[in-house]
Write a protein that holds these residues in place. Structure first.
Motif, mmCIF file in Angstrom:
data_model
loop_
_atom_site.group_PDB
_atom_site.id
_atom_site.type_symbol
_atom_site.label_atom_id
_atom_site.label_comp_id
_atom_site.label_asym_id
_atom_site.label_seq_id
_atom_site.Cartn_x
_atom_site.Cartn_y
_atom_site.Cartn_z
ATOM 1 N N ARG A 1 51.427 77.733 10.154
ATOM 2 C CA ARG A 1 51.096 76.577 10.999
ATOM 3 C C ARG A 1 51.355 75.207 10.377
ATOM 4 N NH1 ARG A 1 47.676 78.009 15.307
ATOM 5 N NH2 ARG A 1 46.710 80.067 15.075
ATOM 6 N N PRO A 2 52.484 75.012 9.670
ATOM 7 C CA PRO A 2 52.742 73.642 9.189
ATOM 8 C C PRO A 2 53.163 72.745 10.343
ATOM 9 C CG PRO A 2 54.631 75.033 8.767
ATOM 10 C CD PRO A 2 53.587 75.930 9.362
ATOM 11 N N THR A 3 53.072 71.440 10.113
ATOM 12 C CA THR A 3 53.683 70.497 11.045
ATOM 13 C C THR A 3 55.106 70.240 10.547
ATOM 14 O OG1 THR A 3 51.575 69.476 11.543
ATOM 15 C CG2 THR A 3 53.540 68.173 12.023
ATOM 16 N N ILE A 4 56.080 70.427 11.441
ATOM 17 C CA ILE A 4 57.474 70.224 11.049
ATOM 18 C C ILE A 4 58.086 69.195 11.983
ATOM 19 C CG2 ILE A 4 59.700 71.327 10.600
ATOM 20 C CD1 ILE A 4 58.232 74.029 10.509
ATOM 21 N N LEU A 5 58.610 68.122 11.398
ATOM 22 C CA LEU A 5 59.256 67.058 12.191
ATOM 23 C C LEU A 5 58.338 66.594 13.334
ATOM 24 C CD1 LEU A 5 62.822 68.670 12.346
ATOM 25 C CD2 LEU A 5 62.180 66.668 10.982
ATOM 26 N N GLY A 6 57.064 66.540 13.025
ATOM 27 C CA GLY A 6 56.102 66.037 14.005
ATOM 28 C C GLY A 6 55.621 67.070 15.007
ATOM 29 N N ILE A 7 56.111 68.291 14.883
ATOM 30 C CA ILE A 7 55.686 69.345 15.821
ATOM 31 C C ILE A 7 54.635 70.226 15.122
ATOM 32 C CG2 ILE A 7 56.438 71.439 17.053
ATOM 33 C CD1 ILE A 7 57.715 69.234 18.431
ATOM 34 N N GLN A 8 53.493 70.365 15.753
ATOM 35 C CA GLN A 8 52.479 71.282 15.219
ATOM 36 C C GLN A 8 52.919 72.702 15.588
ATOM 37 O OE1 GLN A 8 49.473 71.251 13.312
ATOM 38 N NE2 GLN A 8 50.061 73.413 13.528
ATOM 39 N N THR A 9 53.281 73.482 14.585
ATOM 40 C CA THR A 9 53.766 74.831 14.880
ATOM 41 C C THR A 9 52.610 75.748 15.269
ATOM 42 O OG1 THR A 9 53.665 75.440 12.550
ATOM 43 C CG2 THR A 9 55.783 74.647 13.371
ATOM 44 N N LEU A 10 52.977 76.817 15.981
ATOM 45 C CA LEU A 10 52.012 77.843 16.379
ATOM 46 C C LEU A 10 52.183 79.027 15.429
ATOM 47 C CD1 LEU A 10 52.916 77.761 20.190
ATOM 48 C CD2 LEU A 10 51.104 76.464 19.023
ATOM 49 N N ALA A 11 51.115 79.766 15.211
ATOM 50 C CA ALA A 11 51.198 80.900 14.285
ATOM 51 C C ALA A 11 52.079 82.002 14.856
ATOM 52 C CB ALA A 11 49.804 81.438 13.975
ATOM 53 N N SER A 12 52.107 82.099 16.182
ATOM 54 C CA SER A 12 52.886 83.189 16.787
ATOM 55 C C SER A 12 53.275 82.827 18.221
ATOM 56 C CB SER A 12 52.047 84.477 16.750
ATOM 57 O OG SER A 12 52.120 85.159 17.975
ATOM 58 N N VAL A 13 54.254 83.552 18.716
ATOM 59 C CA VAL A 13 54.727 83.325 20.088
ATOM 60 C C VAL A 13 53.601 83.554 21.099
ATOM 61 C CG1 VAL A 13 56.451 84.048 21.807
ATOM 62 C CG2 VAL A 13 57.025 84.079 19.379
ATOM 63 N N THR A 14 52.654 84.403 20.722
ATOM 64 C CA THR A 14 51.565 84.718 21.657
ATOM 65 C C THR A 14 50.760 83.472 22.046
ATOM 66 O OG1 THR A 14 50.151 85.240 19.780
ATOM 67 C CG2 THR A 14 51.274 87.097 20.846
ATOM 68 N N GLU A 15 50.857 82.409 21.233
ATOM 69 C CA GLU A 15 50.094 81.186 21.515
ATOM 70 C C GLU A 15 50.820 80.232 22.472
ATOM 71 O OE1 GLU A 15 48.907 79.379 17.811
ATOM 72 O OE2 GLU A 15 48.332 81.329 16.975
ATOM 73 N N VAL A 16 52.075 80.543 22.807
ATOM 74 C CA VAL A 16 52.816 79.676 23.743
ATOM 75 C C VAL A 16 52.184 79.819 25.132
ATOM 76 C CG1 VAL A 16 55.056 79.278 24.866
ATOM 77 C CG2 VAL A 16 54.964 79.896 22.432
ATOM 78 N N PRO A 17 51.874 78.686 25.791
ATOM 79 C CA PRO A 17 51.276 78.800 27.130
ATOM 80 C C PRO A 17 52.195 79.568 28.087
ATOM 81 C CG PRO A 17 51.244 76.520 26.351
ATOM 82 C CD PRO A 17 52.046 77.298 25.367
#
Lengths: 497, 214
Positions: A61-77
């Motif tokens: 879950r790092p922030t990359i280029l201003g995007i807060q990453t998700l731990a997994s695809v399962t978290e995508v709405p």
């Protein structure tokens, strides 16, 4: 790499909409390390200012280029994204596909390698991935591909450069780097791209599927493809034929051998080399076959920027004698026709320049032109009913002189600045006359000069590019492209009307 | 795979509309001489049989024989060359078809694209000339016209060394007829070689049909 014949039926074209016009995109395997594909892919999507939602996954879950990453695809709405771009190791891809399908994602581009190109285990993994995608109802692009460009969606999901200007050329290729080659030519020439995709191993979606989709895409005027293997040749030919009926298709075929068919019992079989048969198939199906990427880009750029000629009757206008001669040689090796100048056209040119002009085609004005002559002669040629196409040579010469004067130690004396400005204005006018005449009369008017390559800021080529035209790098390359335009126009007349 | 004899190959092609040389198949030297009289004018004499697909390489073709005595002599010479491996062999007496221009038309099966139709220049020199164009079968009338155009042999199609221009309509029909023969069950490959242009008309002078079954 080859078209894969194992897929049971051609894809439903609407499935490919999700690749080129996704609502949102997920970069699976986003990385904090700028050297990793998972970073570059996210970077390019953001740098390209993709209009839809952007998600990225990284288990930490790092922030990359201003995007807060998700731990997994399962978290995508659910329903927020249509496309997942996968940069993770090959054995992780299946789980990611399942999770993506669960989130309502219908398309995957697998950039990861380690599949069909990587030995028997990879082949098996690839087969399983295709079966999984089919069972999930997902469309799968790649694996082992460089990415997707879709300028109408401002989508640049790829692990390499460049992001090309928007335009009307679509590209599909079995080699990723050759997609880049087309994009580089587009960036340099300003003749832009609508869609581009690296088919990778083409495990499910094939180059021909993309071509069929491009054929019905309103943003695409012409398409180019690089292929090595064609898989099921009949299916390949049918797709090419279908696409070429709508729009010009330019094909480059790598890896053609000179070997004949089987152990031929007949002379015909011995003569049926891959190369000859592919050539015949292309001509039958209406595709323009090119032998180099430069030739292919010239052709597809000509298709994207010029109207089709109504016939082969060509006039070459030059203020540079030798290039006219080279054009004439190139025409003699083509299906174009260097017409004898009609008497009324000669008489009209006589009124504009001193009598020392060539009086034949190629027209060499022999330095007799005044301020408005080039613009007027381009107009005369374009308007003449016996002329189907015009090639103008000599654009940029005056500005090249100006560039030289501007860097001279004497610059600042003798009104050099004023003459430089005049030269540069003239070349801009000439370039504008080319596009104006072409638009006005609906005929291809081509311009060629090496200055487009050696001095792209030269007002001749630069103005042409601003006006949406394409500056050919040489007279012979322009003639070859014009010959392709005429061949395709004639194919349409012979086969479709 | 098997092959049809030259006579059977040409008869099959003729039944699909290919114009072939006037041929008589006979069993003996005397019958050959008689056949030559019947055909009138100079004849070609060949051994004809399923195992003799590549006759000219073995010198099994005698051309331009213009009297019954030389036909008989040539027939005796040919019959003397027969070996046990040649199988059933007859003598084929053909009216000579003369013309400077020779083409080859054929059908082959490729692994990638299946059945393809070929038009090439050169007749017996075809493989050396290697000027040949292909289309996937089936073909349209327009495809056949395109093939002639793509050969890029305009000087050979117009009047040539005192011979009439090639009747391109007939050449298209020859291509279509051979394509139609290739669509018959059991036909694998076809060579019509040479196809000689005689008074502007393409005439199949030799042919080889390869069949699926031996």
């Amino acid at each position: 790499m080859t078209e894969n014949p194992t897929t049971a039926a051609p894809l439903e074209l609407s499935q490919l909409d999700l690749l080129f016009n996704p609502r949102g995109i997920v970069i699976a395997g986003a990385s904090t390390h700028p050297g990793k594909f998972g970073f570059v892919a996210l970077h390019n999507v953001l740098a390209g200012q993709f209009g839809g939602a952007v998600f990225a996954t990284n288990p930490e879950r790092p922030t990359i280029l201003g995007i807060q990453t998700l731990a997994s695809v399962t978290e995508v709405p659910h329903g927020a994204a249509d496309l997942i771009f996968i940069c993770t190791p090959p054995h992780t891809c299946a789980d990611i596909l399942r999770a993506a399908a669960d989130r309502g994602i219908g398309a995957a581009f697998v950039a990861s390698g380690g599949f069909g190109e990587a030995g028997p285990q990879g082949v098996e993994l690839q087969k399983e991935l295709v079966e999984l995608a089919e069972s999930l109802g997902m469309v799968l692009a790649g694996p082992n591909g460089q990415g997707i460009i879709s300028t109408p969606a401002k989508l640049a999901a790829q692990i390499v450069a460049p992001i090309p200007p928007a335009g009307h050329i679509a590209v599909a290729s079995q080699s990723g780097n050759l997609v880049s080659a087309f994009l580089n030519h587009a960036s340099h020439s300003g003749v832009g791209i609508s869609r581009a995709i690296s088919a990778g191993n083409a495990a499910m979606a094939q180059v021909t599927d993309y071509l069929r989709w491009f054929a019905q895409d309103q943003h695409t005027k012409a398409m180019a493809a690089y292929v090595e293997g064609v898989g099921d040749g009949r299916r390949f030919a049918a797709a090419i034929h279908q696409a070429a009926q709508n729009k010009p298709v330019v094909l480059v075929k790598g890896g053609t051998t000179t070997r004949g068919a089987q152990a031929a019992a007949s002379h015909t079989g011995a003569l049926a080399t891959d190369d000859r048969v592919f050539d015949g198939m292309a001509r039958q199906c209406g595709a323009v076959r090119c032998h180099t990427i430069e030739e292919a880009f010239d052709a597809v750029a000509a298709f994207a920027t010029c109207p089709l000629p109504a016939g082969p009757r060509t006039v070459v206008l030059s203020s540079a004698g030798g290039w006219g001669v080279i054009s004439a040689d190139a025409v003699s090796k083509s299906k174009l026709e260097l017409i004898h100048l009609p008497a009324d056209l000669k008489a009209a040119i006589d009124k504009l320049v001193p009598p020392r002009w060539s009086r034949h085609n190629p027209i060499d004005l022999a330095g007799g032109e005044g301020r408005d002559t080039i613009v007027e002669v381009i107009g005369l040629l374009a308007d003449h009913p016996d002329v189907d196409a015009v090639l103008y040579l000599g654009m940029g010469i005056q500005s090249n002189t100006a560039a030289h004067l501007r860097s001279s130690p004497f610059y600042g004396e003798a009104e050099l600045d004023r003459i430089c400005q005049y030269h540069e204005r003239q070349d801009s006018r000439f370039a504008a006359a080319v596009t104006e005449a072409s638009n006005r009369v609906g005929k291809p008017i081509l311009a060629a000069t090496e200055l487009g390559v050696t001095q792209p800021q030269n007002p001749g080529p630069a103005t042409l590019a601003e006006q949406g035209g394409y500056c050919f790098a040489s007279a012979d390359r322009a003639i070859r492209a014009l010959n392709h335009l005429w061949w395709y126009a004639d194919w349409r007349k012979r086969h479709l009307s | 795979m098997g092959v049809l004899s030259e006579f059977d190959s040409k008869q099959l092609l003729a039944s699909h509309g290919v114009q072939i040389s006037n041929d008589l198949l006979v069993a003996s030297a005397d019958a050959a001489a008689e056949a030559a009289l019947q055909l009138a004018g100079p004849v070609a004499l060949k051994l004809c049989g399923q195992a003799l697909a590549h006759k000219s390489e073995r010198g099994l073709v005698k051309l331009g024989l213009d009297d019954p005595a030389s036909v008989k002599r040539a027939a005796q010479e040919l019959l003397a060359t027969i070996t046990a491996e040649d199988g059933e062999v007859a003598l084929l007496v053909s009216q000579m078809v003369t013309g400077h221009r020779e083409f080859i038309i054929g059908v082959a099966r490729t692994a990638q694209f299946g059945a393809v139709l070929m038009l090439g220049l050169g007749g017996v020199l075809a493989e050396a000339t290697a000027n040949a164009v292909f289309r996937l079968l089936p073909v349209t009338h327009q495809d056949c016209q395109d093939m002639i155009h793509d050969l890029d042999a305009e000087p050979l199609l117009t009047e040539f060394r005192g011979e009439a221009a090639v009747d391109q309509h007939s050449l298209v029909n020859a291509l279509l007829a051979i394509a139609s023969a290739a669509a018959t069950d059991g036909i694998e490959e076809i060579d019509v070689n040479p196809l000689i242009i005689c008074q502007g008309q393409p005439v199949a002078v030799d042919a080889l049909v390869v069949t699926t079954n031996s």
